[in-house]
Write a protein that holds these residues in place. Sequence first.
Motif, short mmCIF file in Angstrom:
data_model
loop_
_atom_site.label_atom_id
_atom_site.label_comp_id
_atom_site.label_asym_id
_atom_site.label_seq_id
_atom_site.Cartn_x
_atom_site.Cartn_y
_atom_site.Cartn_z
N ARG A 58 0.74 -1.25 0.07
CA ARG A 58 0.09 0.08 -0.05
C ARG A 58 0.76 1.19 0.02
NH1 ARG A 58 -5.07 0.87 3.62
NH2 ARG A 58 -4.77 -1.39 3.27
N SER A 59 2.01 1.33 0.89
CA SER A 59 2.82 2.58 0.94
C SER A 59 3.59 2.84 -0.41
CB SER A 59 3.97 2.16 1.90
OG SER A 59 3.33 2.09 3.42
N THR A 60 3.88 1.29 -1.03
CA THR A 60 4.36 1.88 -2.54
C THR A 60 3.64 2.35 -3.49
OG1 THR A 60 5.99 -0.26 -2.12
CG2 THR A 60 5.74 0.63 -4.14
N VAL A 61 2.24 1.63 -3.73
CA VAL A 61 1.22 2.37 -4.38
C VAL A 61 1.02 3.61 -4.10
CG1 VAL A 61 -1.11 2.30 -5.11
CG2 VAL A 61 0.28 0.16 -5.12
N ASN A 62 1.08 4.15 -2.75
CA ASN A 62 0.57 5.61 -2.47
C ASN A 62 1.86 6.31 -2.85
OD1 ASN A 62 -2.02 5.36 -1.66
ND2 ASN A 62 -1.35 4.71 0.51
N GLY A 109 1.11 13.21 -8.81
CA GLY A 109 0.09 14.17 -8.12
C GLY A 109 -1.34 13.61 -7.93
N LEU A 110 -1.26 12.19 -7.62
CA LEU A 110 -2.68 11.47 -7.44
C LEU A 110 -2.72 11.40 -5.81
CD1 LEU A 110 -2.80 8.87 -10.13
CD2 LEU A 110 -4.02 10.90 -10.16
N ASP A 111 -4.04 11.28 -5.37
CA ASP A 111 -4.26 11.04 -4.04
C ASP A 111 -3.99 9.67 -3.65
OD1 ASP A 111 -5.25 13.62 -3.62
OD2 ASP A 111 -7.36 13.21 -4.08
N PRO A 112 -3.65 9.61 -2.47
CA PRO A 112 -3.37 7.94 -1.71
C PRO A 112 -4.56 7.37 -1.84
CG PRO A 112 -3.03 9.80 0.08
CD PRO A 112 -3.28 10.46 -1.46
#
Length: 169
Positions: free
Chosen positions: A153-157, A164-167
């Motif tokens: 999840r951290s990597t994707v965020n 510039g996308l929201d987590p």
Amino acid sequence: MFLAMADEAWEARCAALWERLDEFGREEFVQAMQDLAAETDDEAVGLFEVGGAHDSKGFTEQAVGYYGRAVEAGLSGVRRRRVSIQMASSLRETGRPEEALALIEEERGRGSDAYDGALAMCEALTLAKLGRDREGLSVALVALAPHLPRYQRSTVNYARGLVGLDPVS
């Protein structure tokens, strides 16, 4: 039944030839694949394999033509997915990264399979070729995330943040 066995035998011979890729000179391997392709009743598969032989031996521009003809001849199955990846890579390396990116985006719309990571790799390299390194890194990180033992999840965020996308929560 006989045709299926003949196809299996041809596929085995094709796989064996690919395993020996490094034993051949450039022109010799291409010729060997052309000879083998002439033996299959599936024109699209033959064109695809000859395109791959050209590509693997450095005849990248010629490979694009074979790949395009393979698609026109109705290439299907896993080779259809692979032709998109290989042709996009060849387009990128022959100075047509915009065409490559369009092909990748079209292929992504066809669905998901075991080649998603390879498609993402090709997209990341194409974006880098276009000077869009942050986008390319983001694509690569998102593709890598499912393979990590932790921190998916951290990597994707982090990857989303690069562009510039929201987590995601």
